[in-house]
Design a protein around this motif. Structure first.
Motif, PDB file in Angstrom:
ATOM      1  N   GLY A 105       0.914  -1.047   0.067  1.00  0.00           N
ATOM      2  CA  GLY A 105      -0.062  -0.013  -0.071  1.00  0.00           C
ATOM      3  C   GLY A 105       0.916   1.142   0.014  1.00  0.00           C
ATOM      4  N   THR A 106       1.927   1.254   0.808  1.00  0.00           N
ATOM      5  CA  THR A 106       2.964   2.354   0.582  1.00  0.00           C
ATOM      6  C   THR A 106       3.404   2.709  -0.571  1.00  0.00           C
ATOM      7  OG1 THR A 106       3.441   1.930   3.032  1.00  0.00           O
ATOM      8  CG2 THR A 106       4.884   3.298   1.891  1.00  0.00           C
ATOM      9  N   LYS A 107       3.887   1.352  -1.401  1.00  0.00           N
ATOM     10  CA  LYS A 107       4.372   1.790  -2.634  1.00  0.00           C
ATOM     11  C   LYS A 107       3.267   2.276  -3.561  1.00  0.00           C
ATOM     12  CE  LYS A 107       6.804  -0.238  -6.751  1.00  0.00           C
ATOM     13  NZ  LYS A 107       7.699  -0.980  -7.310  1.00  0.00           N
ATOM     14  N   VAL A 108       2.238   1.751  -3.646  1.00  0.00           N
ATOM     15  CA  VAL A 108       1.152   2.446  -4.427  1.00  0.00           C
ATOM     16  C   VAL A 108       0.793   3.825  -4.270  1.00  0.00           C
ATOM     17  CG1 VAL A 108      -1.502   2.195  -4.721  1.00  0.00           C
ATOM     18  CG2 VAL A 108       0.093   0.036  -4.752  1.00  0.00           C
ATOM     19  N   HIS A 109       0.651   4.124  -3.057  1.00  0.00           N
ATOM     20  CA  HIS A 109       0.340   5.463  -2.626  1.00  0.00           C
ATOM     21  C   HIS A 109       1.597   6.518  -2.830  1.00  0.00           C
ATOM     22  CE1 HIS A 109      -3.750   4.974  -1.631  1.00  0.00           C
ATOM     23  NE2 HIS A 109      -3.268   3.850  -1.096  1.00  0.00           N
ATOM     24  N   LEU A 110       2.691   6.075  -2.602  1.00  0.00           N
ATOM     25  CA  LEU A 110       3.806   7.111  -2.955  1.00  0.00           C
ATOM     26  C   LEU A 110       3.876   7.215  -4.417  1.00  0.00           C
ATOM     27  CD1 LEU A 110       6.902   5.434  -0.890  1.00  0.00           C
ATOM     28  CD2 LEU A 110       5.706   7.799  -0.721  1.00  0.00           C
ATOM     29  N   TYR A 130       1.501   7.025  -6.451  1.00  0.00           N
ATOM     30  CA  TYR A 130       0.130   7.747  -6.817  1.00  0.00           C
ATOM     31  C   TYR A 130       0.424   9.160  -6.431  1.00  0.00           C
ATOM     32  CZ  TYR A 130      -4.890   8.995  -7.444  1.00  0.00           C
ATOM     33  OH  TYR A 130      -5.883   9.575  -7.835  1.00  0.00           O
ATOM     34  N   SER A 131       0.898   9.494  -5.186  1.00  0.00           N
ATOM     35  CA  SER A 131       0.908  10.861  -4.713  1.00  0.00           C
ATOM     36  C   SER A 131       2.195  11.629  -5.568  1.00  0.00           C
ATOM     37  CB  SER A 131       1.137  10.718  -3.484  1.00  0.00           C
ATOM     38  OG  SER A 131       0.304  10.257  -2.712  1.00  0.00           O
ATOM     39  N   LEU A 171      -4.659  12.278  -1.267  1.00  0.00           N
ATOM     40  CA  LEU A 171      -5.557  12.123   0.128  1.00  0.00           C
ATOM     41  C   LEU A 171      -6.792  11.468   0.096  1.00  0.00           C
ATOM     42  CD1 LEU A 171      -4.643  15.269   2.155  1.00  0.00           C
ATOM     43  CD2 LEU A 171      -3.795  13.088   2.619  1.00  0.00           C
ATOM     44  N   GLU A 172      -7.375  11.758  -1.288  1.00  0.00           N
ATOM     45  CA  GLU A 172      -8.773  11.118  -1.282  1.00  0.00           C
ATOM     46  C   GLU A 172      -8.316   9.494  -1.645  1.00  0.00           C
ATOM     47  OE1 GLU A 172     -11.597  12.518  -1.572  1.00  0.00           O
ATOM     48  OE2 GLU A 172     -11.159  14.693  -1.133  1.00  0.00           O
ATOM     49  N   HIS A 173      -7.444   9.360  -2.489  1.00  0.00           N
ATOM     50  CA  HIS A 173      -7.169   8.021  -3.054  1.00  0.00           C
ATOM     51  C   HIS A 173      -6.894   7.215  -1.827  1.00  0.00           C
ATOM     52  CE1 HIS A 173      -4.275   5.062  -5.414  1.00  0.00           C
ATOM     53  NE2 HIS A 173      -5.520   5.138  -5.871  1.00  0.00           N
ATOM     54  N   GLN A 175      -8.147   3.086   2.272  1.00  0.00           N
ATOM     55  CA  GLN A 175      -8.051   2.692   3.956  1.00  0.00           C
ATOM     56  C   GLN A 175      -9.323   1.844   4.337  1.00  0.00           C
ATOM     57  OE1 GLN A 175      -5.199   2.193   4.498  1.00  0.00           O
ATOM     58  NE2 GLN A 175      -4.416   3.750   5.917  1.00  0.00           N
ATOM     59  N   MET A 176     -10.481   2.459   3.579  1.00  0.00           N
ATOM     60  CA  MET A 176     -11.796   1.957   3.916  1.00  0.00           C
ATOM     61  C   MET A 176     -11.842   0.273   4.004  1.00  0.00           C
ATOM     62  SD  MET A 176     -14.108   4.249   1.070  1.00  0.00           S
ATOM     63  CE  MET A 176     -15.674   3.052   1.545  1.00  0.00           C
TER      64      MET A 176
END
Ligand SMILES: CC/C=C\C=C\CC(=O)SCCNC(=O)CCNC(=O)[C@H](O)C(C)(C)COP(=O)(O)OP(=O)(O)OC[C@H]1O[C@@H](n2cnc3c(N)ncnc32)[C@H](O)[C@@H]1OP(=O)(O)O
Length: 330
Positions: A276-281, A283-284, A293-295, A300-301
């Motif tokens: 999840g950390t890789k995906v969000h780094l 993406y961001s 933040l929306e993503h 996180q839901m």
């Protein structure tokens, strides 16, 4: 609800040769209640239980520790120059590893004197044949576009792989090597390593990721332009000072040991949290703060319901540090 025509078509089943597992997809155009076009596609799907063999002609693959896979560029007699098979196999390797639950981290290194000499200048027959062919300009152009996209996809597969990829670079890392390692998550190199954004020296603009990813890593536009316009070599110390690599080592062996230690550390963490950390780094990096933040909120839901959170919390609550959490593969 699919219309009767679509339901009827969905009952059509068949066995396509060579496809062991498949999934029927259908797309259905609706106009009011009536279907006006229907098509069915049989999409092959990798069997998730299939044994992963990882057998390649240009790559050597090992599993040196639990959760860690090491892939090495394996054309040492050609300075690991990237021939057509290399581009295909790199993509295939990272696509496969992405779906391998036993793999949590990848180390990308190379055998021989250099990490890579970049594209194999002796394996550009496709280009020569195409340019010399009777095809008209538009058709040549479309074939070239496809080739560039295919090569881009090889390195984008590294970025899209949700498992962290640690590049361990020694010797020369030239042209395509900078494109490739720019798509990795962590870069280490030996003190004798050197790099060059070499493409202008062969008459082209770098086209498979350096100009898109490298500037976001080093964050120094003036220097990026200097390196890309001049193709000059930059050495390990400069690569570290600009943030392209994060650690230097006095030998390939010490570098690989350090890469292994970090890989094992990462492999012991929750794979849900790490991936999840890789995906969000990623993406961001490519979106605004608010979009990132929306993503994250949507992600996180689901992910805040992970078993891993409870396991990690219980381990942290153990002040004697004796509870070592074991996280299931994903
Ligand atoms: C759609 C397009 C997608 C991607 C495009 C990518 C673009 C690029 O990758 S641009 C970069 C292309 N590569 C180069 O220009 C590298 C040129 N080579 C060198 O700079 C040096 O060879 C070196 C890598 C720094 C290594 O130097 P050294 O250790 O001194 O070895 P050499 O004696 O120079 O070379 C030994 C041997 O290897 C051959 N060789 C070197 N590079 C390549 C290559 N890229 N492809 C094929 N062969 C290569 C060199 O010619 C020598 O061959 P001999 O037969 O022994 O003479």
């Amino acid at each position: 609800m699919a219309s009767r025509a679509a339901r009827c078509l969905l009952r059509v089943t068949g066995r396509a040769s060579g496809v062991t597992s498949g999934q029927l997809d259908y797309s259905l155009g609706q106009h009011g209640d009536r279907a006006f076009s229907t098509s069915i596609r049989l999409r092959s799907r990798k069997d998730p239980d299939a044994k992963k063999t990882y057998s390649f002609s240009t790559l050597k693959v090992d599993k040196p520790a639990k959760g860690v896979i090491q892939v090495e560029l394996n054309r040492p007699d050609r300075l690991n120059a990237l021939n057509n098979d290399s581009w295909c196999e790199i993509r295939e390797f990272f696509d496969t590893i992405s779906a391998d639950p036993e793999c949590r981290v990848v180390i990308l290194s190379a055998l021989g004197k250099h990490f890579t000499a970049g594209i194999d200048l002796q394996d550009m027959g496709f280009m020569m044949d195409l340019l010399g062919s009777d095809l008209d300009t538009s058709r040549k152009g479309l074939k070239l576009e496809q080739k560039v996209r295919d090569y881009q996809d090889s390195f984008t597969a590294i970025e899209k792989c949700p498992k962290p990829v640690i590049a361990a670079i020694h010797g020369g890392c030239i042209g395509g090597g900078v494109d490739m390692t720019s798509a990795c998550d962590i870069r280490y190199c030996t003190e004798d390593a050197f790099f060059a954004i070499k493409e202008v020296d062969i008459g082209m603009a770098a086209d498979v990721g350096t100009l898109q990813r490298f500037p976001k890593i080093v964050g120094n536009d003036s220097l990026v332009r200097e390196l890309a316009f001049t193709a000059r070599k930059f050495y390990a110390a400069e690569a570290k000072s600009i943030g392209f690599v994060s650690r230097l080592f006095d030998s390939r062996e010490t570098m690989l040991k350090a890469a292994m230690d970090v890989a094992s550390l990462i492999a012991a963490k929750s794979p849900v949290a790490v991936q999840g950390t890789k995906v969000h780094l990623n993406y961001s990096r490519d979106h605004t703060v608010q979009e990132g933040l929306e993503h994250m909120a949507i992600w996180q839901m689901t992910m805040l319901q992970s078993d891993d959170i409870m396991k990690a919390a219980m381990a942290s609550a153990d002040r004697r540090g004796k509870t070592v959490p074991e996280f299931a593969d994903v």
